[in-house]
Design an enzyme around this catalytic site. Structure first.
Site, PDB file in Angstrom:
ATOM      1  N   CYS A 234       6.228   6.089   4.381  1.00 49.25           N
ATOM      2  CA  CYS A 234       5.028   5.322   4.005  1.00 49.25           C
ATOM      3  C   CYS A 234       4.278   5.985   2.854  1.00 49.25           C
ATOM      4  O   CYS A 234       3.348   5.409   2.292  1.00 49.25           O
ATOM      5  CB  CYS A 234       4.093   5.167   5.198  1.00 49.25           C
ATOM      6  SG  CYS A 234       4.850   4.261   6.551  1.00 49.25           S
TER       7      CYS A 234
ATOM      8  N   HIS B 139       0.841  -1.191   0.000  1.00 51.13           N
ATOM      9  CA  HIS B 139       0.000   0.000   0.000  1.00 51.13           C
ATOM     10  C   HIS B 139       0.879   1.246   0.000  1.00 51.13           C
ATOM     11  O   HIS B 139       2.091   1.181   0.229  1.00 51.13           O
ATOM     12  CB  HIS B 139      -0.965   0.017   1.200  1.00 51.13           C
ATOM     13  CG  HIS B 139      -0.330   0.242   2.535  1.00 51.13           C
ATOM     14  ND1 HIS B 139      -1.046   0.515   3.673  1.00 51.13           N
ATOM     15  CD2 HIS B 139       0.972   0.230   2.932  1.00 51.13           C
ATOM     16  CE1 HIS B 139      -0.227   0.671   4.687  1.00 51.13           C
ATOM     17  NE2 HIS B 139       0.998   0.503   4.273  1.00 51.13           N
TER      18      HIS B 139
ATOM     19  N   ASP C  30      -5.027 -10.447  -0.733  1.00 47.30           N
ATOM     20  CA  ASP C  30      -3.768 -11.190  -0.653  1.00 47.30           C
ATOM     21  C   ASP C  30      -2.958 -11.049  -1.939  1.00 47.30           C
ATOM     22  O   ASP C  30      -3.466 -11.300  -3.039  1.00 47.30           O
ATOM     23  CB  ASP C  30      -4.038 -12.664  -0.358  1.00 47.30           C
ATOM     24  CG  ASP C  30      -2.775 -13.405   0.059  1.00 47.30           C
ATOM     25  OD1 ASP C  30      -1.849 -12.758   0.599  1.00 47.30           O
ATOM     26  OD2 ASP C  30      -2.722 -14.635  -0.154  1.00 47.30           O
ATOM     27  N   HIS C  31      -1.707 -10.615  -1.773  1.00 49.78           N
ATOM     28  CA  HIS C  31      -0.814 -10.368  -2.913  1.00 49.78           C
ATOM     29  C   HIS C  31      -1.358  -9.311  -3.873  1.00 49.78           C
ATOM     30  O   HIS C  31      -1.219  -9.418  -5.093  1.00 49.78           O
ATOM     31  CB  HIS C  31      -0.476 -11.676  -3.655  1.00 49.78           C
ATOM     32  CG  HIS C  31       0.450 -12.551  -2.859  1.00 49.78           C
ATOM     33  ND1 HIS C  31       0.018 -13.304  -1.792  1.00 49.78           N
ATOM     34  CD2 HIS C  31       1.780 -12.750  -2.935  1.00 49.78           C
ATOM     35  CE1 HIS C  31       1.046 -13.940  -1.272  1.00 49.78           C
ATOM     36  NE2 HIS C  31       2.137 -13.615  -1.935  1.00 49.78           N
TER      37      HIS C  31
ATOM     38  N   GLU D 144      -0.939  -4.792  11.348  1.00 54.20           N
ATOM     39  CA  GLU D 144      -0.091  -4.320  10.245  1.00 54.20           C
ATOM     40  C   GLU D 144       1.340  -4.804  10.450  1.00 54.20           C
ATOM     41  O   GLU D 144       2.030  -5.172   9.498  1.00 54.20           O
ATOM     42  CB  GLU D 144      -0.125  -2.799  10.159  1.00 54.20           C
ATOM     43  CG  GLU D 144       0.608  -2.264   8.939  1.00 54.20           C
ATOM     44  CD  GLU D 144       0.700  -0.753   8.949  1.00 54.20           C
ATOM     45  OE1 GLU D 144       0.385  -0.145   7.934  1.00 54.20           O
ATOM     46  OE2 GLU D 144       1.085  -0.179   9.986  1.00 54.20           O
TER      47      GLU D 144
ATOM     48  N   HIS E  78       4.846   0.137  -0.413  1.00 60.05           N
ATOM     49  CA  HIS E  78       5.692  -0.804   0.335  1.00 60.05           C
ATOM     50  C   HIS E  78       4.784  -1.905   0.851  1.00 60.05           C
ATOM     51  O   HIS E  78       3.557  -1.754   0.878  1.00 60.05           O
ATOM     52  CB  HIS E  78       6.391  -0.078   1.495  1.00 60.05           C
ATOM     53  CG  HIS E  78       5.410   0.520   2.453  1.00 60.05           C
ATOM     54  ND1 HIS E  78       4.858   1.769   2.277  1.00 60.05           N
ATOM     55  CD2 HIS E  78       4.845   0.021   3.576  1.00 60.05           C
ATOM     56  CE1 HIS E  78       4.019   2.023   3.253  1.00 60.05           C
ATOM     57  NE2 HIS E  78       3.977   0.976   4.061  1.00 60.05           N
TER      58      HIS E  78
ATOM     59  N   HIS F 117       3.482  -5.220   3.499  1.00 63.00           N
ATOM     60  CA  HIS F 117       3.338  -5.713   4.867  1.00 63.00           C
ATOM     61  C   HIS F 117       2.864  -7.160   4.829  1.00 63.00           C
ATOM     62  O   HIS F 117       2.134  -7.554   3.923  1.00 63.00           O
ATOM     63  CB  HIS F 117       2.281  -4.922   5.645  1.00 63.00           C
ATOM     64  CG  HIS F 117       2.672  -3.517   5.952  1.00 63.00           C
ATOM     65  ND1 HIS F 117       3.553  -3.198   6.962  1.00 63.00           N
ATOM     66  CD2 HIS F 117       2.303  -2.345   5.391  1.00 63.00           C
ATOM     67  CE1 HIS F 117       3.699  -1.878   7.010  1.00 63.00           C
ATOM     68  NE2 HIS F 117       2.955  -1.329   6.064  1.00 63.00           N
TER      69      HIS F 117
END
Ligand code: NI
Length: 137
Positions: free
Chosen positions: A36, A17, A82-83, A127, A42, A44
């Site tokens: 960020c 994100h 996801d991904h 997170e 980047h 998580h």
């Protein structure tokens, strides 16, 4: 006597994100979100705890079939995040800043629509190991 219990299923997903609010200037975003706000985003490894609350069924001894709960979480959450790059791939975050607060809220809304207010009690999005956001009814 029937007892009400909380039952939690833990899942995890990887997503990227970029923290950026359309309500702020580029300069204000940079100041507030620092690294960020990096333009390419980047990643998580997120954790997700989904808690349902209900009475233990006297005949079966369970609150909800865990396979059903796992399938619901997979269908309404995992397939969307996801991904994925949250800003680019998730409809809600095309206009909303994908902070952990907003991610928890969006996931809560998806799960609430699928599980219902009778059962869904709490959602926590981790997170990192140190930061998490919890929403409950
Ligand atoms: Ni981040």
């Amino acid at each position: 006597m029937k007892r009400t219990v909380n039952l939690t299923r833990k899942e995890s997903f990887a997503a990227s994100h970029r923290l950026h609010s359309n309500e702020l200037s580029d300069e204000e975003n940079k100041k507030l979100f620092g690294k960020c706000n990096h333009i390419h985003g980047h990643g998580h490894n997120y954790g997700l705890d989904v808690t349902v609350r209900g009475e233990i069924d006297e005949k079966t001894g369970i609150v909800i079939n865990l396979v059903d709960l796992k399938d619901i979480i997979h269908d309404v959450v995992m397939t969307k995040v996801d991904h994925r790059h949250l800003n680019l791939d998730v409809e809600e975050f095309k206009t909303m800043n994908p902070t952990t607060e907003n991610l928890a809220l969006v996931i809560w809304n998806w799960l609430d629509a699928a599980i219902g207010e009778e059962l869904l009690y709490e959602v926590t999005v981790h997170e990192t190991d140190k930061n998490s956001v919890t929403i409950h009814r």
